[in-house]
Each structure stands twice: as C-alpha cells, then as structure tokens.
Scaffold this active site. Structure first.
Site, PDB file in Angstrom:
ATOM      1  N   VAL A  82     -50.806  -8.448 -48.355  1.00  0.00           N
ATOM      2  CA  VAL A  82     -49.881  -9.508 -47.907  1.00  0.00           C
ATOM      3  C   VAL A  82     -49.336 -10.351 -49.376  1.00  0.00           C
ATOM      4  O   VAL A  82     -50.347 -10.590 -49.999  1.00  0.00           O
ATOM      5  CB  VAL A  82     -51.113 -10.717 -47.156  1.00  0.00           C
ATOM      6  CG1 VAL A  82     -49.831 -11.836 -46.680  1.00  0.00           C
ATOM      7  CG2 VAL A  82     -51.391 -10.093 -45.841  1.00  0.00           C
ATOM      8  N   LYS A  83     -48.207 -10.627 -49.226  1.00  0.00           N
ATOM      9  CA  LYS A  83     -47.616 -11.017 -50.331  1.00  0.00           C
ATOM     10  C   LYS A  83     -47.229 -12.383 -50.181  1.00  0.00           C
ATOM     11  O   LYS A  83     -46.441 -12.907 -49.206  1.00  0.00           O
ATOM     12  CB  LYS A  83     -46.144 -10.166 -50.564  1.00  0.00           C
ATOM     13  CG  LYS A  83     -45.575 -10.045 -51.929  1.00  0.00           C
ATOM     14  CD  LYS A  83     -44.286  -9.029 -52.017  1.00  0.00           C
ATOM     15  CE  LYS A  83     -44.056  -8.892 -53.296  1.00  0.00           C
ATOM     16  NZ  LYS A  83     -42.609  -8.230 -53.439  1.00  0.00           N
TER      17      LYS A  83
END
EC number: 2.2.1.2
Length: 217
Positions: A82-83
C-alpha cells in the site's frame, strides 16, 4: 539491487518480467490515468503477473480514509504494497497498515528527516524522488546517500526505493550508493543495456564475419 518497474502498462511489465528483470512494480494515480484502466482491475492483473511487491497508491488525504483505502487495496493480492504519501496523515496510516501486517511504501519523500519518520512508522519501503529534486537544482543522489547513512546508523529495515529515476546515470548512481531498490520506467531499464562501444564492436565483428563467408545455421 532490486528492479521495480514504474508503470501500469501490463505488456511492458510482461516483457521485462520474462527476462527476469522485474522484482516488483510501482504504480501511482498518474500511471493509472495513463493506462486508461480501472485501478483495481489493472492492479490485480499486475499482482498476478509478478511475484514481488506491487505498489498501489491510496488517493485519500486523511489518515482514516487512507487506512480504509489501503485495506481495500491490500485485499487485491498478498503481494500488494500500500502506497501512502509522506504527510503526517500518511505516517499515521503507515503505522496502522504496517501494524496489520501489510507492506507499506511511503512515497513523495524529499528529505532525510521525512525518511527517518517513515522508518519509525514501520514503512517497508521509502521512496525518495531523485528526478524531482534535480528539477529544482538539488542533487537527488545526496538524499539517497543521507538516507542510507541514517538507516545504516540505526539498523532500520525500511528499504530505500530510489524513485523518479529518469536516466541510466540515476540507476548507476543509486546502485553505487546502496539503494535497496530502484523503480524506473521500462525505457530506462532497457536503455541500461546500451553502450556505443558495444554497438561499434558488434558492427566490426559482423563485418569481419561476413568476409569469412561462413554461416552457423
């Protein structure tokens, strides 16, 4: 050094992946827009194609919404990272999402202090943007070197993911400094194979071979 491909174009990923040049993939809202694909659909396709981490970016600005989006993105596949952006809310989201066992890539890093905070918040990857620093007459490689020193000083396990790689020199310099990962467009990775002396040498060899009148096949 791990090579991540910075694109959402699945055909370009597949070509490099077949050569063993893909250790992961990074995407962002701009790359999703360029692909013209649905974010969930294309992210799932990429995650099935490559074995390594695939960064999928949240688009919310508040921590609670980032966490909710991150949880949804993480369900796409086990190899999703997850960015989140390097804001205070992004750090809060990083702490929660990493604490739940998710890989987290903290992006848009432009200072060593930011990188230090991300490591403390449990980031799997920190993404310093080299090219964008170069754009404002700062040396992006200085940032990579500073982060490497700080992380090594204290044994942080957060991996330095050199981002905004725009040239083969960026790739070389990041590797020399000791970045754990670089993410680059497919064109830059392919250009790393090029050298004028290789081309000149091959031209000479082919000319001499033609004079022999021989064939291998």
């Amino acid at each position: 050094m791990k090579f991540f491909v910075d694109t959402a174009e699945t055909d370009q990923i597949a070509e490099l992946n077949d050569l063993g040049m893909v250790d992961g993939v990074t995407t962002n809202p701009s790359l999703i827009l360029k692909s013209g694909r649905d974010i969930l659909e294309v992210t799932k396709e990429i995650a099935e194609m490559v074995a390594g981490p695939v960064s999928a970016e949240v688009v919310a600005l508040t921590a609670d919404e980032m966490i909710a989006e991150g949880r949804k993105l993480a369900k796409i596949a086990d190899n999703i990272a997850v960015k989140v952006p390097l804001t205070w809310d992004g750090l809060k989201a990083c702490k929660v999402l990493s604490g739940e066992g998710n890989m987290v890539n903290v992006t848009l890093c432009f200072s060593a202090n930011q990188a230090l905070l991300a490591a403390k918040a449990g980031a799997t990857f920190i993404s310093p943007f080299i090219g964008r620093l170069d754009d404002i007459n700062l040396d992006g490689m200085d940032l990579i070197a500073d982060i490497r020193t700080i992380y090594d000083n204290y044994g942080f396990e957060t991996q330095i993911l050199a981002a905004s790689i725009r040239s083969v020199n960026h790739a070389y310099q990041a590797a020399m400094i000791g970045a754990d990962v670089m993410t680059a467009p497919p064109a830059v990775i392919k250009k790393m194979a090029e050298h004028p002396l290789t081309d000149a040498g091959l031209e000479t060899f082919m000319a001499d071979w033609a004079k022999t009148g021989q064939q291998i096949l």
